[in-house]
Write an enzyme that holds these catalytic residues in place. Structure first.
Site, PDB file in Angstrom:
ATOM      1  N   ASN A   1     -18.946 -42.464 -14.052  1.00 23.30           N
ATOM      2  CA  ASN A   1     -17.840 -41.847 -13.343  1.00 23.30           C
ATOM      3  C   ASN A   1     -17.967 -40.316 -13.235  1.00 23.30           C
ATOM      4  O   ASN A   1     -17.729 -39.726 -12.183  1.00 23.30           O
ATOM      5  CB  ASN A   1     -16.576 -42.212 -14.145  1.00 23.30           C
TER       6      ASN A   1
ATOM      7  N   THR B   1     -13.221 -35.006 -13.702  1.00 22.59           N
ATOM      8  CA  THR B   1     -14.155 -34.458 -14.694  1.00 22.59           C
ATOM      9  C   THR B   1     -15.383 -33.878 -13.991  1.00 22.59           C
ATOM     10  O   THR B   1     -15.817 -32.755 -14.278  1.00 22.59           O
ATOM     11  CB  THR B   1     -14.561 -35.533 -15.721  1.00 22.59           C
TER      12      THR B   1
ATOM     13  N   GLN C   1     -11.598 -33.217 -28.672  1.00 26.58           N
ATOM     14  CA  GLN C   1     -10.529 -33.298 -27.669  1.00 26.58           C
ATOM     15  C   GLN C   1      -9.432 -32.273 -27.955  1.00 26.58           C
ATOM     16  O   GLN C   1      -8.851 -31.702 -27.033  1.00 26.58           O
ATOM     17  CB  GLN C   1      -9.933 -34.721 -27.694  1.00 26.58           C
TER      18      GLN C   1
ATOM     19  N   LYS D   1      -3.428 -36.610 -26.957  1.00 29.49           N
ATOM     20  CA  LYS D   1      -3.927 -37.001 -25.643  1.00 29.49           C
ATOM     21  C   LYS D   1      -5.425 -37.174 -25.721  1.00 29.49           C
ATOM     22  O   LYS D   1      -6.137 -36.304 -26.227  1.00 29.49           O
ATOM     23  CB  LYS D   1      -3.589 -35.890 -24.612  1.00 29.49           C
TER      24      LYS D   1
ATOM     25  N   GLY E   1      -8.647 -43.394 -20.078  1.00 26.65           N
ATOM     26  CA  GLY E   1      -9.938 -44.068 -20.095  1.00 26.65           C
ATOM     27  C   GLY E   1     -11.016 -43.216 -20.727  1.00 26.65           C
ATOM     28  O   GLY E   1     -10.840 -42.035 -21.003  1.00 26.65           O
ATOM     29  N   ASP E   2     -12.134 -43.822 -20.982  1.00 30.39           N
ATOM     30  CA  ASP E   2     -13.374 -43.161 -21.402  1.00 30.39           C
ATOM     31  C   ASP E   2     -14.455 -44.217 -21.138  1.00 30.39           C
ATOM     32  O   ASP E   2     -14.230 -45.117 -20.318  1.00 30.39           O
ATOM     33  CB  ASP E   2     -13.292 -42.746 -22.881  1.00 30.39           C
TER      34      ASP E   2
ATOM     35  N   LYS F   1      -7.936 -39.705 -29.767  1.00 31.28           N
ATOM     36  CA  LYS F   1      -8.975 -40.559 -29.158  1.00 31.28           C
ATOM     37  C   LYS F   1      -8.888 -41.931 -29.793  1.00 31.28           C
ATOM     38  O   LYS F   1      -8.403 -42.076 -30.907  1.00 31.28           O
ATOM     39  CB  LYS F   1     -10.358 -39.964 -29.442  1.00 31.28           C
TER      40      LYS F   1
ATOM     41  N   SER G   1      -5.329 -35.351 -16.140  1.00 33.93           N
ATOM     42  CA  SER G   1      -4.474 -36.336 -16.822  1.00 33.93           C
ATOM     43  C   SER G   1      -3.129 -35.705 -17.178  1.00 33.93           C
ATOM     44  O   SER G   1      -2.080 -36.338 -17.054  1.00 33.93           O
ATOM     45  CB  SER G   1      -5.148 -36.832 -18.107  1.00 33.93           C
TER      46      SER G   1
ATOM     47  N   LYS H   1     -10.676 -28.916 -26.640  1.00 36.70           N
ATOM     48  CA  LYS H   1     -10.826 -29.038 -25.187  1.00 36.70           C
ATOM     49  C   LYS H   1      -9.455 -29.004 -24.520  1.00 36.70           C
ATOM     50  O   LYS H   1      -9.219 -28.269 -23.565  1.00 36.70           O
ATOM     51  CB  LYS H   1     -11.522 -30.382 -24.889  1.00 36.70           C
TER      52      LYS H   1
END
Ligand code: GLU
Length: 448
Positions: free
Chosen positions: A239, A208, A109, A88, A163-164, A124, A380, A112
């Site tokens: 964002n 976030t 990630q 993810k 997204g990123d 990622k 997410s 995290k």
């Protein structure tokens, strides 16, 4: 010795991937006391295994621009660690993206995602495609081509992108549309950050930033301090910064600085009104390179080409732009400013040397990004749950779960640090807690 040798080996092997090496060093060095307490990790070659992605794709993405010219980009997907759940993590479209950046983000990630307490592994991806100046049609064609190359390797139980930077709701829509078209079925759990009409979660766009403010609030409570009345300097105006601005205003604090690649804005009254907050949201969509229009619109100070680190008229710094935004020079300015709270938000926003300086300063509390920004991917994971249950939760339900998640991440980081007598060291604590969960899952699943 074992850890030092592993880090040295990684440094040599990946000397041309500096971001990747930096992220590994932070996790392994912070988790040192835990690793030393488990000699079985060495026997299982665990650190070596943790530093190698399970799988990594690099693929060609070809599309035609509006003039009919054929364009070729590189796409990436790194499925770093699937020990605790499907891979993810987001997709980043940015012109200078490379293997080192994708791998550092996927590695980061993994730990995290473990901190969220939800069953998601780490991944990622992205592309060196630069969305700046591209038309709507060009972006759609690029996304369709990207997904055509990727679709057979992802799925709701395999790998779930999101997204990123450079990938927002619009791109997610095109990516999902192409996935659906190619697969011929409606598996909306394959991607998160979707629009509400086809399975997106309420609060995901804000998550976030909201999560970061919830985490900050826990830090303040720990210090017998409060959020109300605090002035915050946030780097970035994307964002994530927008979510921070919105939640801070709601809870009685105010963001007085924000920045972009063109310089920084200082709004002494704070970005607090609905009009101002909406303007920031609109600006990031229409002009990702300039925050100056905000200063022009609301008649406040704009300083071109500079960063605001070192300013004394804030109580909290929150770097929320890009990796390695805060170097040694900035760190020294932050230390000299006397500001007590340094809350990382962007992935790895502080260089290794700068982080060492800030952590070494006893008057500053440092919170690490992998804990602070985990609310985004956490929501997410809630979006994935809603998709698999074929229902959608209310705004209040999602916000409450996000709030609880952030409280738990703070608490678990605190507990992990205190188990090794490290005091209130959130950087060490978050890394130990994330590492512990991934390590346990890998050890129990056998050698591979
Ligand atoms: N790109 C975001 C992150 O860095 C979100 C990833 C996701 O929602 O999967 O955590």
């Amino acid at each position: 010795m074992y850890i030092d040798n592993e880090i040295e080996r990684i440094r040599q092997k990946y000397h041309n991937q500096p971001e990747f090496v930096q992220s590994i060093e932070e996790v392994f060095c912070s988790a040192k006391p835990l690793i030393e307490a488990h000699p079985e990790y060495q026997k299982a070659d665990l650190l070596h295994r943790m530093a190698e992605p399970e799988r990594m794709f690099r693929f060609r993405v070809v599309w035609t621009d509006d003039e009919g010219k054929v364009r070729t980009n590189v796409g990436y997907r790194c499925q770093f660690n699937g020990a605790i759940g499907p891979y993810k993590g987001g997709l980043r479209f940015q012109k200078n993206i490379n293997e080192s950046i994708i791998k550092f983000l996927a590695f980061e990630q993994t730990y995290k995602n473990a901190l969220t307490g939800l069953p998601i592994g780490g991944g990622k991806g992205g592309s060196d495609f630069d969305p700046a100046g591209r038309s709507e049609d060009e972006i759609m064609r690029f996304c369709q081509s990207f997904m055509t190359a990727l679709y057979r390797y992802i799925g709701p139980d395999i790998d779930v992108p999101a997204g990123d930077m450079g990938v927002g709701r619009k791109e997610i829509g095109y990516l999902f549309g192409q996935y659906r078209r190619l697969k011929g079925n409606f598996e909306n759990g394959v991607i998160t950050g979707k629009g509400l009409s086809y399975g997106g979660s309420l609060i995901r766009p804000e998550a976030t930033g909201y999560g970061a403010v919830y985490f900050l609030n826990e830090v303040l409570k720990h210090e017998n301090d409060k959020l109300e009345g605090k002035r915050i300097g946030v780097s970035g105006y994307g964002n994530v910064a927008w979510g921070i601005i919105k939640k801070a205003a709601e809870l009685g604090a105010k963001v007085t600085y924000m920045s972009g690649p063109d310089g920084y804005v200082h709004d002494e009254e704070g970005i607090c009104t609905k009009e101002k907050i909406d303007f920031v949201q609109e600006l990031r969509l229409t002009d990702p390179l300039h925050c100056k229009p905000y200063a022009d619109r609301f008649g406040c100070e704009f300083v071109p080409g500079k960063k605001f680190w070192g300013t004394k008229d804030v109580d909290i710094y929150m770097p929320a732009a890009v990796q390695n935004d805060v170097d040694e020079v900035s760190a020294q300015k932050i230390i000299d400013s006397g500001v007590k709270y340094y809350i990382e938000v962007a992935n790895m926003p502080t260089t290794a040397q700068a982080l060492e300086m800030l952590r070494g300063c006893k008057d500053i509390i440092v919170a690490p990004s992998k804990a602070v920004n985990a609310g985004g991917v956490g929501v997410s994971a809630l979006e994935m749950s809603q998709n698999s249950e074929r229902l959608s939760w209310s705004e209040e339900e999602v916000d409450e779960l996000l709030h609880l998640m952030m409280k738990n991440i703070h608490k678990n980081s605190m507990i992990a640090a205190s188990e090794f007598n490290l005091g209130y060291d959130l950087v060490a604590g978050a890394n130990i807690a994330g590492f512990k969960k991934v390590a346990e899952a890998m050890m129990e699943q056998g050698v591979f």
